[in-house]
Write a protein that holds these residues in place. Structure first.
Motif, PDB file in Angstrom:
ATOM      1  N   ASN A  10      46.954  45.070  35.740  1.00 37.64           N
ATOM      2  CA  ASN A  10      45.849  45.932  35.312  1.00 37.64           C
ATOM      3  C   ASN A  10      44.579  45.104  35.303  1.00 37.64           C
ATOM      4  OD1 ASN A  10      44.082  47.763  34.216  1.00 37.64           O
ATOM      5  ND2 ASN A  10      45.301  48.200  32.397  1.00 37.64           N
ATOM      6  N   ARG A  11      43.807  45.197  36.383  1.00 42.47           N
ATOM      7  CA  ARG A  11      42.619  44.372  36.553  1.00 42.47           C
ATOM      8  C   ARG A  11      41.348  45.061  36.045  1.00 42.47           C
ATOM      9  NH1 ARG A  11      42.314  42.749  42.642  1.00 42.47           N
ATOM     10  NH2 ARG A  11      40.858  41.188  41.820  1.00 42.47           N
ATOM     11  N   GLY A  12      41.499  46.138  35.330  1.00 43.12           N
ATOM     12  CA  GLY A  12      40.343  46.860  34.822  1.00 43.12           C
ATOM     13  C   GLY A  12      40.086  48.121  35.622  1.00 43.12           C
ATOM     14  N   ASN A  13      39.344  49.048  35.040  1.00 46.68           N
ATOM     15  CA  ASN A  13      39.133  50.365  35.655  1.00 46.68           C
ATOM     16  C   ASN A  13      38.420  50.277  37.002  1.00 46.68           C
ATOM     17  OD1 ASN A  13      40.308  51.784  33.496  1.00 46.68           O
ATOM     18  ND2 ASN A  13      38.396  51.736  32.344  1.00 46.68           N
ATOM     19  N   PHE A  14      37.409  49.414  37.102  1.00 47.85           N
ATOM     20  CA  PHE A  14      36.625  49.326  38.333  1.00 47.85           C
ATOM     21  C   PHE A  14      37.489  48.868  39.504  1.00 47.85           C
ATOM     22  CE2 PHE A  14      33.662  47.344  41.297  1.00 47.85           C
ATOM     23  CZ  PHE A  14      32.641  48.280  41.363  1.00 47.85           C
ATOM     24  N   LEU A  15      38.176  47.750  39.326  1.00 48.61           N
ATOM     25  CA  LEU A  15      38.975  47.199  40.416  1.00 48.61           C
ATOM     26  C   LEU A  15      40.210  48.045  40.698  1.00 48.61           C
ATOM     27  CD1 LEU A  15      38.783  43.375  39.616  1.00 48.61           C
ATOM     28  CD2 LEU A  15      37.445  44.687  41.268  1.00 48.61           C
TER      29      LEU A  15
END
Length: 686
Positions: A117-122
C-alpha cells in the motif's frame, strides 16, 4: 437541456441513434502541452462511448454528455481524463480531482516498491495503469525514472496549483466589489490554532449572495491584534483590498466583538468604518437556550440528570451495545404489532450523544433520542442496577428513579417542544443565502409561536406527558394535590399544588425566560441600520416600503452614497416602486436575495444601480458563521490523526479544493498545467 423538459428524452434517443461522433479522418490539431500532443484516432477503436467535438477540440463520453444534470459539475471530467491519458502525469487528471475532491491523503506510510500500500496517489496510478495502456506507457513503463512526476514534492506542487487556481476563480467571482468577512479560530488535531476566513459577497452575474472559503492561517495566539494581522495578510495575499469590507461576522467571544480592542473594532478603525459587525445569529440562539437551562432550576435539574445518564450508560461499549440490541428488539416488536411501519430512512439506529453548549441543535437531538429510546434505556438501567458493579449499580438506580418520574417527563417534553421550534430557526440561520431582514423575521415568528404556546399550549403538552406516562407505567400526580419533588429536597422548591408548580413555576416561567432572552440577545432591531433594512423587503409586494428609511439606510454608507447620490436615489426610488408593483416578474418575491437575483436576471440592476448597490450592501451583512464552522468540520477530515504532521500550506491547499469542490471542478486544466510548469524549471517543459 435547452429543449423543453418533455422533449429531452426524445432528443437523447435521437443522439443515441446517431451514435457517437467519431470523425476518424479529421486532422486533429496539435497542442503545446509538455511537448506537441494531439487526440489519437486509435482511441475510437478501444472505446465505443468516446466521441470528439471538432468545434471544441475536446473528447466526451456520450453517456455523460446526454445524461449529465443541469449543474454540469462533472461534464469536463471525461475531457480531463482523456487529456490525462495522452499527456501523462504532467496534467490535472482524474486522480488529482478524485483525491482532492474527497479530501483523501496522497502519500502513503511506506511508498517503497516492496510495499503493498504505497498511498492513494501511487496506488490509483498503478490501478489506472493496469486498466489503460496509454497511462502505463507514458507514466509507468517508458517514462524515465527521474521524470515520472510522482515524487512527494511533485504531489504537493500539483495540489498547490489546483488550490491556487481554485482560489483565483473565487477572487474573480468577488472582483473589485464589496464583501464581508466571516472568521473564527479553532485548534487542529496537532493542537495548532488555525484561523479560517470566509468571504460573503453578491455574485455579479446572478445577483445571488455567496459564501466562499478563502483560506486558513496558523496563528500563534488568539488576541485580536494577531487575528487582525492574519486576516489582513490573507486578503492582501489574494489582492483583496481591506477597504472593500462591508460586514464582519464572528462569534460572541470578547476578542472578537469587544468594542474597545476587539477584532471588529480594529478592522473598523482600519479605514473601513462601514464594516458593520453582526454577532452570529446561530451562536446567539444557542446561548439563549443555554442561558435558559442555567437560569431555571427545573431545566438545570433535567440536564444534570441527562449528564448522569450519559455517564452511566455511555461510558462503555458494552452498555452502548445493550442499547442497540434492545432498540432492535423494540423495533421488531413494534413492526410485528403494527405500531410502526417500515420504509427507506425509517427506524434507523439511534444513540445517546452528549449535548454541547457550542454544538447547535445537540440538545434537541439528545432529548428526542432519549424520548424515543426511553423503554430501551430503562431496560439497560435495570440491568446495570441489578448486575453492575457497586458504584455503577447505585448510580443506575438513582438515575432510573429520576427518569421514571412525572417531573422528568414533563420537563423533557417541554424542552423538546421548545427546542423543536428553535431548531428550525437554527437550521434556517445556517443557510448561506440567508439575509438579515429574513433572519430577524424568523426570530419574530418564532417568538410569536412561543407566545401562542404560552397562551394555548398547556393542555396539549399535559396530554402528551400524561399519555407517555400511562404508556410506560409512570405515576401521574393529581393536579390539585400538593407538589412533592422527585429526587430533590422540598427545601429547594416552593410550596404549591401540582397544577401551580408545573403550569406557573415551570411551563410559563421557562417560556417567559426564553422570550426575554430572545429579546435581549437579538437586539439588533434596536440598531437603526437594521431597523431600516426591512423597508426594501419585497415580501407582500413591498408592503414595508418606506422611502425615508431607505434614504436613512443609504446614509450609513457615506463612501458609497454622496449627497448627490442621495438626491438621485430619492428620485430613483419612486420610479423603482412603480416599476416593481407593475411588473409581474417581481410579484411573489419573499426576500432580498430573490429580489437581487431577479434584478440581475431582468437587467434592472443597471436601470436602478443605486438601489441595487444598497440591496447588495444589505445582503453582504452576514447572518451566521456556519460556513466557518463547516471549514473546521472539513479540517478534521483532511488533517486527521493519520495526517497530523501535514504542513500549514498543504492543509490550506487541500481544504480549498475539498470545500470549494464545485469551483475546483470548473478550473481549466490548461491553467493548472501552466501554473505547474511556471513554478520551476521542469524536465518535461518544452
Amino acid at each position: 437541456m435547452d429543449y423543453p423538459a418533455n422533449e429531452r428524452n426524445a432528443v437523447r434517443r435521437g443522439y443515441i441513434l446517431k451514435k457517437p461522433c467519431q470523425p476518424k479522418t479529421h486532422d486533429f490539431p496539435q497542442r503545446q502541452v509538455s511537448g506537441l500532443r494531439r487526440f489519437s484516432v486509435h482511441w475510437f477503436k478501444k472505446w465505443d462511448w468516446l466521441e470528439y467535438s471538432i468545434e471544441k477540440d475536446a473528447a466526451f463520453c456520450i453517456v455523460c454528455y446526454l445524461f449529465k444534470n443541469e449543474v454540469d459539475s462533472y461534464s469536463g471530467v471525461m475531457h480531463l481524463l482523456m487529456e490525462g491519458l495522452g499527456h501523462g502525469i504532467n496534467r490535472k487528471d482524474l486522480r488529482s480531482i478524485f483525491l482532492l475532491g474527497q479530501g483523501l491523503a496522497f502519500r502513503g506510510h511506506d511508498e517503497s516498491g516492496e510495499s503493498y500500500n504505497r498511498g492513494n496517489f501511487l496506488e490509483l496510478l498503478k490501478w489506472l495503469g493496469e486498466k489503460v495502456e496509454e497511462v502505463r506507457q507514458h507514466t509507468l513503463e517508458n517514462a524515465p525514472k527521474n521524470c515520472q512526476m510522482i515524487s512527494p514534492s511533485i504531489q504537493k506542487d500539483i495540489i498547490n496549483c489546483c488550490a491556487k487556481e481554485t482560489t483565483r476563480c473565487i477572487i474573480e467571482e468577488v472582483g473589485d466589489d464589496y464583501f464581508a468577512i466571516l472568521a473564527d479560530e479553532s485548534s487542529d488535531v496537532s493542537q495548532k490554532e488555525q484561523l479560517a476566513l470566509v468571504l460573503r459577497f453578491v455574485n455579479r452575474d446572478s445577483g445571488k449572495v455567496m459564501e466562499r472559503f478563502l483560506g486558513i492561517v496558523h496563528v500563534g495566539d488568539t488576541t485580536a491584534l494577531t487575528l487582525k494581522d492574519a486576516i489582513m495578510s490573507l486578503l492582501v495575499e489574494h489582492s483583496l483590498s481591506p477597504s472593500m469590507i462591508r460586514g464582519q461576522g464572528y462569534d460572541g467571544a470578547s476578542n472578537m466583538k469587544g468594542e474597545i480592542n476587539g477584532l471588529r473594532t480594529l478592522i473598523m478603525n482600519n479605514d473601513t468604518p462601514s464594516a458593520y459587525y453582526i454577532h452570529c445569529f446561530a451562536h446567539q440562539l444557542q446561548l439563549t437556550l443555554v442561558a435558559v437551562a442555567k437560569k431555571n432550576d427545573s431545566c438545570g435539574w433535567i440536564f444534570e440528570i441527562l449528564a448522569n445518564l450519559l455517564n452511566v450508560v455511555g461510558v462503555s461499549c458494552k452498555r452502548r451495545e445493550m442499547i442497540r440490541q434492545n432498540q432492535a428488539q423494540e423495533v421488531a416488536r413494534a413492526l410485528d404489532v403494527g405500531d410502526i411501519v417500515s420504509g427507506s430512512g425509517l427506524n434507523q439506529e439511534l444513540g445517546l450523544k452528549r449535548p454541547g453548549d457550542t454544538r447547535w441543535s445537540s440538545h434537541y437531538k439528545s432529548l428526542s433520542n432519549i424520548i424515543l429510546l426511553f423503554p430501551t434505556i430503562v431496560k439497560v438501567l435495570v440491568h446495570i442496577g441489578k448486575h453492575g458493579v457497586s458504584e455503577d449499580k447505585f448510580k443506575a438506580q438513582i438515575v432510573l428513579g429520576q427518569l421514571e418520574s412525572f417531573d422528568f417527563v414533563f420537563i423533557a417534553y417541554l424542552m423538546l417542544t421548545i427546542f423543536g421550534y428553535t431548531n428550525d430557526l437554527c437550521v434556517a440561520f445556517q443557510r448561506k443565502e440567508q439575509d438579515i431582514v429574513n433572519a430577524m423575521e424568523l426570530v419574530t415568528y418564532t417568538k410569536i409561536v412561543l407566545q401562542k404556546m404560552r397562551e394555548q399550549g398547556w393542555d396539549t403538552l399535559l396530554n402528551k406527558v400524561t399519555s407517555f406516562c400511562a404508556k410506560h407505567g409512570i405515576v401521574v400526580p393529581t393536579m390539585d394535590s400538593p407538589y412533592v419533588p422527585q429526587g430533590r429536597s422540598r427545601r429547594f422548591v416552593e410550596e404549591a399544588t401540582n397544577q401551580h408548580h408545573f403550569r406557573v413555576g415551570i411551563f410559563l416561567r421557562v417560556i417567559d425566560l426564553l422570550l426575554q432572552e430572545l429579546d435581549d440577545r437579538f437586539n439588533e432591531r434596536n440598531m437603526e441600520i437594521l431597523m431600516c433594512m426591512a423597508c426594501l423587503s419585497p415580501k407582500d409586494n413591498f408592503s414595508s416600503f418606506d422611502k425615508d428609511k431607505v434614504l436613512k439606510l443609504a446614509s450609513f454608507y457615506p463612501e458609497e452614497f454622496s449627497s448627490f447620490d442621495l438626491m438621485t436615489l430619492e428620485c430613483q426610488l419612486d420610479i423603482f416602486m412603480e416599476n416593481m408593483l407593475n411588473d409581474e416578474r417581481f410579484q411573489g418575491l419573499n426576500d432580498l436575495n430573490s429580489l437581487s437575483m431577479m434584478l440581475v436576471k431582468t437587467n434592472k440592476h443597471k436601470t436602478f444601480p443605486l438601489i441595487h448597490l444598497l440591496i447588495k450592501l444589505m445582503l453582504i451583512l452576514p447572518v451566521a458563521t456556519a460556513s466557518v464552522e463547516r471549514v473546521f468540520s472539513a479540517m478534521t477530515c483532511v488533517k486527521n490523526k493519520l495526517r497530523n504532521s501535514m504542513g500549514d500550506q498543504l492543509m490550506n491547499d487541500c481544504l480549498v479544493t475539498f470545500i470549494e469542490k464545485d469551483v475546483f471542478l470548473r478550473v481549466s486544466d490548461e491553467k493548472v498545467v501552466e501554473r505547474f510548469q511556471n513554478m520551476k524549471t521542469r524536465r518535461m517543459k518544452v
